[in-house]
Design a protein around this motif. Sequence first.
Motif, PDB file in Angstrom:
ATOM      1  N   ARG A 163       0.822  -1.217   0.000  1.00 31.44           N
ATOM      2  CA  ARG A 163       0.000   0.000   0.000  1.00 31.44           C
ATOM      3  C   ARG A 163       0.846   1.252   0.000  1.00 31.44           C
ATOM      4  NH1 ARG A 163      -5.247  -0.207   1.158  1.00 31.44           N
ATOM      5  NH2 ARG A 163      -5.216   1.337  -0.503  1.00 31.44           N
ATOM      6  N   ARG A 164       2.141   1.111  -0.159  1.00 31.05           N
ATOM      7  CA  ARG A 164       3.037   2.270  -0.087  1.00 31.05           C
ATOM      8  C   ARG A 164       3.428   2.805  -1.467  1.00 31.05           C
ATOM      9  NH1 ARG A 164       6.736   1.572   5.379  1.00 31.05           N
ATOM     10  NH2 ARG A 164       5.056   0.709   6.677  1.00 31.05           N
ATOM     11  N   VAL A 165       2.677   2.394  -2.486  1.00 30.18           N
ATOM     12  CA  VAL A 165       2.871   2.928  -3.837  1.00 30.18           C
ATOM     13  C   VAL A 165       1.583   3.648  -4.197  1.00 30.18           C
ATOM     14  CG1 VAL A 165       3.416   2.399  -6.229  1.00 30.18           C
ATOM     15  CG2 VAL A 165       4.364   0.986  -4.392  1.00 30.18           C
ATOM     16  N   GLU A 166       1.558   4.945  -3.969  1.00 32.00           N
ATOM     17  CA  GLU A 166       0.308   5.702  -4.031  1.00 32.00           C
ATOM     18  C   GLU A 166      -0.336   5.664  -5.414  1.00 32.00           C
ATOM     19  OE1 GLU A 166      -1.517  10.070  -2.868  1.00 32.00           O
ATOM     20  OE2 GLU A 166       0.636   9.845  -3.158  1.00 32.00           O
ATOM     21  N   GLU A 167       0.464   5.668  -6.454  1.00 32.05           N
ATOM     22  CA  GLU A 167      -0.104   5.748  -7.786  1.00 32.05           C
ATOM     23  C   GLU A 167      -1.058   4.596  -8.067  1.00 32.05           C
ATOM     24  OE1 GLU A 167       3.072   5.952  -7.058  1.00 32.05           O
ATOM     25  OE2 GLU A 167       3.524   8.058  -7.472  1.00 32.05           O
ATOM     26  N   SER A 168      -0.741   3.413  -7.543  1.00 28.27           N
ATOM     27  CA  SER A 168      -1.567   2.243  -7.827  1.00 28.27           C
ATOM     28  C   SER A 168      -2.485   1.867  -6.679  1.00 28.27           C
ATOM     29  CB  SER A 168      -0.658   1.039  -8.148  1.00 28.27           C
ATOM     30  OG  SER A 168       0.200   0.761  -7.051  1.00 28.27           O
ATOM     31  N   ILE A 204       0.531  10.601   4.305  1.00 26.22           N
ATOM     32  CA  ILE A 204       1.077   9.497   5.086  1.00 26.22           C
ATOM     33  C   ILE A 204       2.334   8.928   4.439  1.00 26.22           C
ATOM     34  CG2 ILE A 204       0.610   7.114   5.807  1.00 26.22           C
ATOM     35  CD1 ILE A 204      -2.298   8.032   6.320  1.00 26.22           C
ATOM     36  N   LEU A 205       2.333   8.743   3.127  1.00 22.37           N
ATOM     37  CA  LEU A 205       3.508   8.192   2.448  1.00 22.37           C
ATOM     38  C   LEU A 205       4.667   9.176   2.461  1.00 22.37           C
ATOM     39  CD1 LEU A 205       1.903   6.285  -0.563  1.00 22.37           C
ATOM     40  CD2 LEU A 205       2.445   5.474   1.736  1.00 22.37           C
ATOM     41  N   GLN A 206       4.352  10.469   2.442  1.00 30.14           N
ATOM     42  CA  GLN A 206       5.405  11.470   2.576  1.00 30.14           C
ATOM     43  C   GLN A 206       6.050  11.384   3.963  1.00 30.14           C
ATOM     44  OE1 GLN A 206       4.149  15.591   2.539  1.00 30.14           O
ATOM     45  NE2 GLN A 206       6.109  16.299   1.737  1.00 30.14           N
ATOM     46  N   GLN A 207       5.232  11.175   4.985  1.00 27.27           N
ATOM     47  CA  GLN A 207       5.774  11.028   6.335  1.00 27.27           C
ATOM     48  C   GLN A 207       6.631   9.779   6.458  1.00 27.27           C
ATOM     49  OE1 GLN A 207       2.280  11.120   8.858  1.00 27.27           O
ATOM     50  NE2 GLN A 207       2.461  13.324   9.206  1.00 27.27           N
ATOM     51  N   LEU A 208       6.221   8.710   5.809  1.00 23.46           N
ATOM     52  CA  LEU A 208       7.023   7.490   5.832  1.00 23.46           C
ATOM     53  C   LEU A 208       8.374   7.692   5.154  1.00 23.46           C
ATOM     54  CD1 LEU A 208       4.328   4.791   4.992  1.00 23.46           C
ATOM     55  CD2 LEU A 208       5.584   5.000   7.137  1.00 23.46           C
ATOM     56  N   ALA A 209       8.378   8.470   4.086  1.00 25.66           N
ATOM     57  CA  ALA A 209       9.614   8.700   3.333  1.00 25.66           C
ATOM     58  C   ALA A 209      10.521   9.698   4.016  1.00 25.66           C
ATOM     59  CB  ALA A 209       9.277   9.166   1.918  1.00 25.66           C
ATOM     60  N   ASP A 210       9.938  10.639   4.758  1.00 26.31           N
ATOM     61  CA  ASP A 210      10.728  11.710   5.365  1.00 26.31           C
ATOM     62  C   ASP A 210      10.161  12.021   6.744  1.00 26.31           C
ATOM     63  OD1 ASP A 210      12.176  13.931   6.085  1.00 26.31           O
ATOM     64  OD2 ASP A 210      11.545  15.178   4.385  1.00 26.31           O
ATOM     65  N   PRO A 249      -3.968   4.183  -3.922  1.00 25.51           N
ATOM     66  CA  PRO A 249      -4.267   5.331  -3.055  1.00 25.51           C
ATOM     67  C   PRO A 249      -5.325   4.991  -2.009  1.00 25.51           C
ATOM     68  CG  PRO A 249      -5.350   5.590  -5.172  1.00 25.51           C
ATOM     69  CD  PRO A 249      -4.473   4.377  -5.291  1.00 25.51           C
ATOM     70  N   PHE A 250      -5.195   5.587  -0.840  1.00 33.07           N
ATOM     71  CA  PHE A 250      -6.206   5.493   0.209  1.00 33.07           C
ATOM     72  C   PHE A 250      -6.338   6.869   0.820  1.00 33.07           C
ATOM     73  CE2 PHE A 250      -2.092   3.963   1.762  1.00 33.07           C
ATOM     74  CZ  PHE A 250      -1.845   4.795   2.850  1.00 33.07           C
ATOM     75  N   ASN A 251      -7.323   7.078   1.639  1.00 34.54           N
ATOM     76  CA  ASN A 251      -7.547   8.403   2.212  1.00 34.54           C
ATOM     77  C   ASN A 251      -6.286   8.916   2.898  1.00 34.54           C
ATOM     78  OD1 ASN A 251     -10.171   8.334   1.361  1.00 34.54           O
ATOM     79  ND2 ASN A 251     -11.086   8.184   3.405  1.00 34.54           N
ATOM     80  N   GLY A 252      -5.841  10.103   2.508  1.00 37.99           N
ATOM     81  CA  GLY A 252      -4.671  10.703   3.131  1.00 37.99           C
ATOM     82  C   GLY A 252      -3.355  10.064   2.750  1.00 37.99           C
ATOM     83  N   SER A 253      -3.347   9.223   1.709  1.00 31.26           N
ATOM     84  CA  SER A 253      -2.120   8.486   1.391  1.00 31.26           C
ATOM     85  C   SER A 253      -0.964   9.402   1.001  1.00 31.26           C
ATOM     86  CB  SER A 253      -2.376   7.450   0.299  1.00 31.26           C
ATOM     87  OG  SER A 253      -2.926   8.036  -0.858  1.00 31.26           O
ATOM     88  N   SER A 254      -1.239  10.515   0.333  1.00 30.38           N
ATOM     89  CA  SER A 254      -0.143  11.424  -0.056  1.00 30.38           C
ATOM     90  C   SER A 254       0.622  11.906   1.172  1.00 30.38           C
ATOM     91  CB  SER A 254      -0.697  12.618  -0.837  1.00 30.38           C
ATOM     92  OG  SER A 254      -1.240  12.212  -2.066  1.00 30.38           O
TER      93      SER A 254
END
Length: 400
Positions: free
Chosen positions: A290-295, A304-310, A297-302
């Motif tokens: 679930r950490r590949v937003e393009e394929s 949340i995934l940014q927080q995971l990356a940085d 996406p879930f609510n707030g994924s942009s």
Amino acid sequence: MLRNLSVVAKRSNSTAATLLKTPLYDCHLQYGGKMVPYAGFEMPVLYKGQSHIESHNWVRNKCGLFDVSHMLQHKFTGSEAAALLQKITPIDLSKLPINSSSLTVLLNKNGGIIDDCIITKHGEQDYYMVTNAGCREKDTAFIKQEISDFGGNINHNTFEGTLLAIQGPKAKEILQKFTNENLNEVVFGQSKYLDLSSIINSQIHLARSGYTGEDGFELSIPSDNSVQAKEAQDFFNILINEYPEVVKPIGLAARDSLRLEAGMCLYGHELTEELTPVEASLAWLIPKSRRVEESNPFNGSSKILQQLADRTTFTHQRVGFLSKGPSPRDNNKILDKEGNEIGYITSGSPSPTLGGNVAQGYIKRGLHKSGTEIDIEIRGKKRPGVVAKMPFVPNNFYRG
């Protein structure tokens, strides 16, 4: 502990006249339950003849019965049910085996946590979910709106019933007496439908799970009418009366201290709509798939995934604390050794198992490492504490 629970109870706007009762309400009165308002229900906080510490230790060593019927049960079916659930939570249902469950979180558009919940997969188009009692109106409105926006073939129903948690190292031994199913074949996170001897005349849903850190089960017992409710009450009474040296009813006070020792979250304290799973140290709920937003996406994924990356994109993170002296309570300030405010407590309790206190809270990143010495401001005085790993008490889940 009672003070801490009274704070939770204030979240309900219900008055004594409008408080709801679970199917086991009369049983609580029978065993001397001290009833308090909790999430819109009248619930037992303690039982006559038991102190909070005695109740807590009983569950750690024997078997405790918890009425959790105030939780709301949901059923999702239809060809688009899985897709809807994967939009409103970060779960990957394709990786979840049939008759297995997982903790996850309902997310708003900004990645904030609307509620935590357990989702069980009964089939590719058949899902069972349990959410918190205090969030039932908010959760159902949110789900209804999400289904409307999503469209497709989705059926969603909520239902009431008896939810009984049987927790402790003796839980399996006791429950096995009432079924021909081999409970050793049901490990933590799995579920199944089964019969309970001749006491209950309909199949119950059994899940090997719980909120105490101990081995145990949660039973969903149909209670749609007075006959079924009486069967649930009879089963509750038989467990206590036939095995008094092993089984006791346990109230909210011990439930809270047990979950704190187990490092588990309480909605409205550790989890809110302003906090993401990453900030709440629940990043493990987001699988790699679930950490590949393009394929996916879930609510707030942009966000949340940014927080995971940085991790520098957010300032505070949930951690555990150990302390001595007066117990920390929610909203107590956390200070560094120079007296600067660096966070806040979300919940705390004396620890019957460890001695001293255990607490959870949010602290500035960079100061969140285990072993960091801090002070907690309690009633105007600084009390020393230390950041500590959770769970504070090792979990004893049965994994086969």
